[in-house]
Motif scaffolding. Structure first.
Motif: not given
Ligand code: SAH
Ligand code: SF4
Ligand code: F3S
Length: 462
Positions: A17-35, A135-144
């Motif tokens: 879940x920390x990773x979901x919040x870290x991903x959310x923080x990065x995406x909020x800053x304009x980063x794009x996730x790659x696989x 606490x993050x503004x956006x959390x990139x939860x992996x399961x909807x």
């Protein structure tokens, strides 16, 4: 550095879940996730230190990263090994630019600004200092459909074998108001299952003093749209009877409690500094077993703790026989840096640990084979998780957190994230088998649910 990132995550659900919040923080800053790590400007490695020479594995992986350096790539080591090893990571892997433990993630935006400005030795090592939560503004939860909320971070218990109090900082809870805001927003987005997380989730103390842990469970269970609430991991010391009463009174609270005992011997529990005895633990079991609902109980066990005699181990086996767990996660004691147990006398040879682990798992398998039989013929509500195309079965999960493999109308399969009533036709030691019921005179419409998912939005939590 290009604004692309790749993240690798190890460890418990809190790390996931920390990773979901870290991903959310990065995406909020304009980063794009790659696989693929090859395409990433920033590679993050979220590490776990709980057992088995974890730090060696991390350094081994960092050696692989070494080959990828150059090309403007930056590396970040975060999580429990980052906190544990600290600046040593820069010495062994100088191409790493950021080392941060979870207790400093609230400063992640600032750390990223420094990284983007080209700084190379950025640390976030909050050694049991902070009272703040992440606490993050956006959390990139992996399961909807189902999602985590960390309600309490850190640990103040200091069990003799465990690294967590050193790696995750001191115990600190979020306010009930902030948890409820997040849970309501998740329900609005279409999440039907919410899982509260904490190293000791039931040690939760609302900083505003408004709600107890049990009251918070009920409040989230009453949010419109929420069908299931889970919580993990509970600690026996802080397990109060009102949690059982809350489950009994609130159908949306799942009928499952994960309450790790670690050992059935009071002498070993004392040496482990668990601060409860076998009888204290069994009293909590009796509350759960006296509930009106069939509450499933699961546990973690450690075998081969220093000084564990054959008689101590036998007490662990008799505890299994008495409690009849629905699942047990058993581990060989693993000496960990900084913990008191690492220097304790009477260490147990590995062959003995291996043999005890085998005996424990064999016994537990027999218990499950027998105990799961109680579900035969029952109708259980299952959340659809996936499809097994080879066996032509739907894979679902019951409220008790058991896997249920069931057959359904192939032309009208229930959707992922949906709920269906399933009649249990066979029980195995690790799962249940059944058939989906079709709507009809004996099956109420309320038992079926088709998910609706809305796009998550950025949110300012308070
Ligand atoms: N806070 C939870 C457990 C968190 S760690 C609790 O107190 O119950 C998850 C599990 O890892 C523990 O329950 C324990 O069984 C296991 N574990 C932790 N440290 C260990 C060690 N040094 N060796 C073996 N198992 C360990
Ligand atoms: Fe580790 Fe004990 Fe804290 Fe659980 S309660 S995280 S086992 S120190
Ligand atoms: Fe591992 Fe840290 Fe979780 S050590 S189990 S990631 S708390």
């Amino acid at each position: 550095m290009s604004k692309t990132f790749y993240i690798e995550t190890f460890g418990c659900q809190m790390n996931a879940h920390d990773s979901e919040k870290v991903i959310g923080t990065l995406e909020r800053r304009g980063y794009a996730r790659v696989q693929d790590e090859v395409d990433a400007g920033l590679i993050l490695y979220n590490t776990c230190s709980i057992r088995d020479k974890a730090e060696q594995k991390v350094f081994h992986r960092l050696n692989e990263y070494k080959k990828m350096q150059g090309e403007g790539k930056r590396f970040a080591v975060i999580g429990c090994v980052a906190q544990q090893e600290g600046e040593k990571i820069f010495e062994r892997a100088p191409y790493v630019s950021l080392v941060a433990g979870s207790a400093s993630y609230r400063n992640l935006p600032e750390m990223l600004t420094r990284l983007e400005a080209g700084e190379t030795r950025i640390t976030g090592l909050d050694d049991r200092q902070t009272d703040e939560t992440f606490e993050t503004e956006f959390t990139a939860r992996s399961n909807p459909h189902r999602g985590y909320i960390t309600i309490i971070e850190g640990c103040d218990k200091f069990c003799a074998y465990c690294v967590v109090p050193y790696t995750r900082g001191k115990e600190r809870s979020r306010t009930a108001a902030s948890v409820l805001v997040e849970a309501r927003r998740m329900a609005d987005e279409g999440f039907t299952e919410i899982q509260f997380l904490g190293q000791n989730v039931n040690s939760y103390r609302d900083p505003s003093g408004r709600m107890s842990f049990a009251e918070l469970l009920v409040a989230v269970g009453e949010i419109s749209g929420v069908r299931r609430v889970r919580f993990t991991t509970s600690h026996p010391r802080d397990f109060t009877k009102d949690i059982v009463d809350a489950i009994d009174a609130t159908p949306t609270l799942c009928d499952h409690v994960h309450l790790p005992v670690q050992s059935g011997s009071s002498a070993v529990l004392k040496a482990m500094a668990r601060e409860y005895t076998r009888d204290w633990y069994l009293e909590r079991m009796s509350w759960i077993k006296a509930a009106k609902r069939d509450i499933s109980i699961t546990s973690d066990m450690i075998v081969g703790f220093p000084g564990e005699t054959d008689a101590d181990f036998e007490e662990t086996i008799t505890l299994l026989n008495v409690v009849k767990y629905d699942a047990v996660f058993a581990f060989k004691f693993s000496p960990r840096p900084n913990t008191p147990a690492v220097t304790m006398a009477d260490s147990i040879p590995d062959e003995v640990k291996t043999e005890r682990l085998r005996i424990l798992m064999d016994r537990q398998r027999e218990i499950q084979r027998e105990h799961y039989g109680r579900h035969l013929g029952q109708v259980q509500e299952c959340m659809v998780e996936s499809y097994n195309t080879v066996r032509r079965q739907v894979v679902g999960r019951s409220s008790q957190n058991k896997t249920v493999n069931f057959t359904a109308d192939l032309d009208n399969l229930p959707p992922i994230g949906g709920y269906v009533p399933v009649r249990i036709t066979q029980t195995l030691p690790n799962c249940l088998v059944g058939e989906a019921l079709a709507a009809g005179p004996n099956v109420s419409d309320a038992m079926f649910f088709v998910p609706v998912v809305r796009k998550p939005q950025f949110v300012v939590l308070n």
